[in-house]
Scaffold this motif. Structure first.
Motif, mmCIF file in Angstrom:
data_model
loop_
_atom_site.group_PDB
_atom_site.id
_atom_site.type_symbol
_atom_site.label_atom_id
_atom_site.label_comp_id
_atom_site.label_asym_id
_atom_site.label_seq_id
_atom_site.Cartn_x
_atom_site.Cartn_y
_atom_site.Cartn_z
ATOM 1 N N GLN A 269 49.652 117.820 76.984
ATOM 2 C CA GLN A 269 50.969 117.951 76.357
ATOM 3 C C GLN A 269 51.953 116.952 76.958
ATOM 4 O OE1 GLN A 269 52.287 122.158 75.586
ATOM 5 N NE2 GLN A 269 50.473 122.624 76.817
ATOM 6 N N VAL A 270 51.863 116.732 78.257
ATOM 7 C CA VAL A 270 52.712 115.731 78.904
ATOM 8 C C VAL A 270 52.454 114.355 78.301
ATOM 9 C CG1 VAL A 270 53.124 114.515 81.081
ATOM 10 C CG2 VAL A 270 52.975 117.005 81.067
ATOM 11 N N THR A 271 51.199 114.033 78.093
ATOM 12 C CA THR A 271 50.851 112.741 77.498
ATOM 13 C C THR A 271 51.420 112.611 76.085
ATOM 14 O OG1 THR A 271 48.790 112.680 78.769
ATOM 15 C CG2 THR A 271 48.940 111.226 76.859
ATOM 16 N N ASP A 272 51.308 113.687 75.313
ATOM 17 C CA ASP A 272 51.702 113.626 73.901
ATOM 18 C C ASP A 272 53.205 113.761 73.692
ATOM 19 O OD1 ASP A 272 49.036 113.389 73.261
ATOM 20 O OD2 ASP A 272 48.774 115.515 72.805
ATOM 21 N N ARG A 273 53.849 114.666 74.469
ATOM 22 C CA ARG A 273 55.245 115.006 74.168
ATOM 23 C C ARG A 273 56.169 114.958 75.388
ATOM 24 N NH1 ARG A 273 52.424 119.264 72.064
ATOM 25 N NH2 ARG A 273 53.487 120.781 73.381
ATOM 26 N N GLY A 274 55.704 114.391 76.470
ATOM 27 C CA GLY A 274 56.485 114.438 77.702
ATOM 28 C C GLY A 274 57.460 113.293 77.904
ATOM 29 N N ALA A 275 57.539 112.363 76.950
ATOM 30 C CA ALA A 275 58.447 111.214 77.064
ATOM 31 C C ALA A 275 58.254 110.489 78.388
ATOM 32 C CB ALA A 275 59.904 111.667 76.897
ATOM 33 N N VAL A 276 56.999 110.371 78.826
ATOM 34 C CA VAL A 276 56.716 109.746 80.120
ATOM 35 C C VAL A 276 57.177 108.297 80.144
ATOM 36 C CG1 VAL A 276 54.854 109.077 81.700
ATOM 37 C CG2 VAL A 276 54.789 111.306 80.574
ATOM 38 N N ASP A 277 57.052 107.602 79.019
ATOM 39 C CA ASP A 277 57.462 106.197 78.974
ATOM 40 C C ASP A 277 58.968 106.014 79.111
ATOM 41 O OD1 ASP A 277 57.942 107.390 76.538
ATOM 42 O OD2 ASP A 277 57.388 105.638 75.333
ATOM 43 N N GLN A 278 59.726 107.114 78.993
ATOM 44 C CA GLN A 278 61.183 107.042 79.142
ATOM 45 C C GLN A 278 61.642 107.519 80.518
ATOM 46 O OE1 GLN A 278 63.120 109.052 75.789
ATOM 47 N NE2 GLN A 278 61.281 108.672 74.534
ATOM 48 N N ARG A 279 60.716 107.869 81.391
ATOM 49 C CA ARG A 279 61.060 108.432 82.701
ATOM 50 C C ARG A 279 60.794 107.415 83.813
ATOM 51 N NH1 ARG A 279 63.492 111.704 79.758
ATOM 52 N NH2 ARG A 279 62.510 113.651 79.114
ATOM 53 N N ASP A 280 61.617 107.501 84.852
ATOM 54 C CA ASP A 280 61.379 106.745 86.072
ATOM 55 C C ASP A 280 60.658 107.679 87.048
ATOM 56 O OD1 ASP A 280 61.355 105.293 88.376
ATOM 57 O OD2 ASP A 280 63.528 105.049 88.551
ATOM 58 N N LEU A 281 59.344 107.629 87.013
ATOM 59 C CA LEU A 281 58.529 108.508 87.851
ATOM 60 C C LEU A 281 57.915 107.729 89.010
ATOM 61 C CD1 LEU A 281 56.779 110.565 85.008
ATOM 62 C CD2 LEU A 281 58.681 111.302 86.461
ATOM 63 N N ARG A 282 58.663 106.783 89.546
ATOM 64 C CA ARG A 282 58.103 105.916 90.590
ATOM 65 C C ARG A 282 57.745 106.698 91.854
ATOM 66 N NH1 ARG A 282 62.937 101.829 91.581
ATOM 67 N NH2 ARG A 282 63.168 102.233 89.333
ATOM 68 N N ARG A 283 58.368 107.870 92.074
ATOM 69 C CA ARG A 283 58.031 108.655 93.265
ATOM 70 C C ARG A 283 56.761 109.486 93.076
ATOM 71 N NH1 ARG A 283 61.942 111.968 96.682
ATOM 72 N NH2 ARG A 283 60.113 111.627 98.024
ATOM 73 N N LEU A 284 56.356 109.700 91.834
ATOM 74 C CA LEU A 284 55.135 110.472 91.586
ATOM 75 C C LEU A 284 53.941 109.685 92.120
ATOM 76 C CD1 LEU A 284 54.039 113.065 90.150
ATOM 77 C CD2 LEU A 284 53.646 111.613 88.153
ATOM 78 N N ARG A 285 53.220 110.270 93.088
ATOM 79 C CA ARG A 285 52.108 109.555 93.716
ATOM 80 C C ARG A 285 50.748 110.179 93.436
ATOM 81 N NH1 ARG A 285 49.681 111.728 98.129
ATOM 82 N NH2 ARG A 285 50.684 113.482 99.178
ATOM 83 N N LEU A 286 50.725 111.486 93.058
ATOM 84 C CA LEU A 286 49.455 112.181 92.925
ATOM 85 C C LEU A 286 49.521 113.200 91.791
ATOM 86 C CD1 LEU A 286 46.618 112.986 94.029
ATOM 87 C CD2 LEU A 286 47.790 114.519 95.621
ATOM 88 N N VAL A 287 48.541 113.145 90.912
ATOM 89 C CA VAL A 287 48.350 114.163 89.881
ATOM 90 C C VAL A 287 46.981 114.793 90.134
ATOM 91 C CG1 VAL A 287 48.022 114.634 87.428
ATOM 92 C CG2 VAL A 287 49.816 113.053 88.166
ATOM 93 N N MET A 288 46.975 116.095 90.366
ATOM 94 C CA MET A 288 45.732 116.834 90.559
ATOM 95 C C MET A 288 45.532 117.756 89.367
ATOM 96 S SD MET A 288 45.833 117.744 94.636
ATOM 97 C CE MET A 288 47.103 118.980 94.466
ATOM 98 N N TYR A 289 44.308 117.822 88.899
ATOM 99 C CA TYR A 289 44.016 118.737 87.798
ATOM 100 C C TYR A 289 42.768 119.544 88.136
ATOM 101 C CZ TYR A 289 40.249 115.637 86.117
ATOM 102 O OH TYR A 289 39.103 114.897 86.012
ATOM 103 N N GLY A 290 42.677 120.714 87.536
ATOM 104 C CA GLY A 290 41.525 121.574 87.767
ATOM 105 C C GLY A 290 41.538 122.719 86.777
#
Length: 522
Positions: A269-290
């Motif tokens: 959902q983040v990929t599809d509707r999270g407007a990630v391309d409009q965010r400054d997420l430079r501090r995000l260093r790790l995405v964990m999924y499970g």
């Protein structure tokens, strides 16, 4: 992260307050709290529990939506020497009351919008000694949260010593008989997880962890225990933010979140509707999924949106917490399978056949895990405990995961599905038998089969087929409402169809495998 001198989870917040007193600990919806703040507040809530007679080992439920107070409630219960029992705030009251009764809960902490419908004063055989809640509205049966955390008189109440081998928390999942199944973790197993997680994922005081997993989901132990061990700040993500993922990414940007830990369903959902391309997420260093496999194409889309972020696949049933992980170095191709990783420190694995004998490398078999992070038992279900935990002479017992895996020559584990009828839907593990038990109990239903809809390991929802009792008419809407009142929302069948009968196996049993195969493409 400095070495932690204690063996119990109750010491995490006091230790963090001593080492990082003025550093931010929690960024809540409306409050920003330092470790000193959290230490003072959790101690007072713990003292209030002790003051009304909550004893070491008593079970105390947390029933509220996620925010800073849910984090504080957990640590207050631990500091009182009691056992944390998380309640899903969205669960039907009947399900929640069943858990309260099964755990003999003696106190609740939460919000009255969640606690009120449970009617805890009459729904349990245990003596209810205390309810601490926000939104109490002057109810004289309830201690107001703000009054407790502001109560200086509680500072004089002595707190008990906590046994590292005592029970710290019980997480309930659905059981195959319809009875909730309580997974019992000690302070020692919970802390072993926190130490390994903090070290393996290099947590530090500069990290800000998105607090996005509900307390009744074992992923929440990362933010609850690993974060304070490392002095990392938790940025709470309330339910509205998780429903509207663009708001979630906006809060992540605004508060400088460095780590997300969630299920693939949410990340898609983040990929599809999270407007990630409009965010400054430079501090995000790790995405964990499970919690479920991530379709390679969908994972590639996320990694292409976040090219500088490390992505890790986390493996571990709630019974053993995390016990393996794999860092995904490059975006995968559409059809490229991904491993679940190698065992981490303190975990040993075996892959065995149906007789319990080890299989050769590359041969599918059931995964057994022996780990310092493993549960002690299933709550008051000794037969189930005996069937899943097997003694080991030179280490913690082997836990039979029910997961079918292969292990390659490099030690990597590859997941191939479940041995039994457990399924993952949106990251939540469900027992199909539990759903079928509820369906079969519905008025007018003789038999029922439930199954996941969608690719294996990435189900979108549950569907079901029912057969009428004595060929009477069946009201499908009434059956769905029956399920809504008795099952977690993710387990309620999205589609229910009526069949005149089911195919049978050679032994005369319902051919559930065949019906579920048909349901999967519904």
């Amino acid at each position: 992260m400095t070495e932690f001198a204690r063996s119990d989870l109750a010491a995490l917040v006091p230790a963090a307050a001593e080492q990082w007193p003025e550093e931010l600990a929690i960024i809540g919806d409306s409050e920003r709290l330092t470790w000193s703040d959290v230490n003072r507040r959790t101690r007072r809530v713990a003292a209030a529990l002790v003051d009304v007679g909550v004893a070491v080992g008593d079970r105390v439920a947390v029933a509220r939506p996620k925010n800073n107070q849910s984090f504080e409630a957990v640590h207050a219960i631990l500091r009182a020497g009691a056992v944390v029992v998380p309640i899903d705030p969205l669960a039907p009251p009947a399900v929640a009351r069943q858990i309260l009764a099964d755990a003999d809960v003696v106190a609740l902490i939460g919000d009255m919008r969640t606690i009120g419908p449970l009617d805890p004063w009459t729904s349990s055989d245990s003596e209810l000694r205390c309810v601490i809640a926000t939104g109490s509205g002057g109810d004289d049966r309830v201690l107001a949260w703000d009054a407790v955390v502001g109560g200086e008189h509680l500072d004089a109440v002595a707190l008990p010593e906590v046994d590292a081998d005592g029970v710290a928390y019980i997480i309930y999942t659905s059981g195959s008989t319809g009875r909730p199944k309580g997974i019992v973790h000690t302070h020692r197993s919970g802390l072993a997880y926190a130490v390994n997680a903090a070290a393996s994922h290099e947590l530090s005081p500069s990290d800000r962890v998105a607090g996005m997993s509900p307390l009744h989901f074992d992923m929440s132990t990362f933010e609850l225990y690993a974060a304070p061990l490392a002095g990392s700040c938790v940025v709470t993500m309330s339910e509205p933010l998780l429903r509207f993922v663009a708001s979630f990414t906006e809060r992540s940007e605004r508060e400088g979140v460095t780590i997300w830990y969630t299920v693939p369903f949410f990340l898609r959902q983040v990929t599809d509707r999270g407007a990630v391309d409009q965010r400054d997420l430079r501090r995000l260093r790790l995405v964990m999924y499970g919690g479920e496999p991530y379709p390679p194409g969908a994972l590639r889309a996320l990694m292409e949106l976040l090219p500088r972020v490390e992505v890790s696949n986390i493996y571990g049933p709630a019974e053993v917490n995390e016990c393996a992980f794999h860092t995904v170095d490059e975006p995968p191709a559409d059809d490229e399978p991904l491993p679940i990783g190698r065992p981490w420190n303190g975990a040993t694995v075996r892959v065995v056949d149906e007789t319990g004998a080890d299989v050769a490398l590359g041969t599918p078999g059931e995964l057994l895990v022996s780990a310092t992070t493993a549960m002690r038992e299933y709550w008051r279900q000794p037969d189930l405990t005996e069937s899943r935990l097997h003694a080991r002479a030179d280490g913690p017992p082997w836990y039979a995961t029910g997961d079918i895996v292969t292990q390659d020559a490099d030690g990597l584990l590859w997941f191939h599905g479940r041995r039994d009828h457990q399924v993952k839907v949106r990251g939540i593990r469900l027992e199909l038998e539990a759903i079928e038990s509820v369906l079969t109990d519905a008025p007018g239903v003789a038999h029922a089969v439930a199954g996941p809809v969608g690719p294996s390991g990435d189900a979108a929802h549950i569907a079901a087929v029912v057969v009428a009792l004595d060929e009477l008419p069946i009201d499908v809407d009434a059956i769905r409402q029956w399920c809504v009142e008795r099952l977690p929302s993710v387990a309620v069948p999205h589609d229910i169809s009526v069949s005149p009968g089911f195919p049978a196996t050679a032994s005369g049993k319902i051919d559930r495998a065949r019906v579920r195969a048909e349901l999967s493409t519904t």
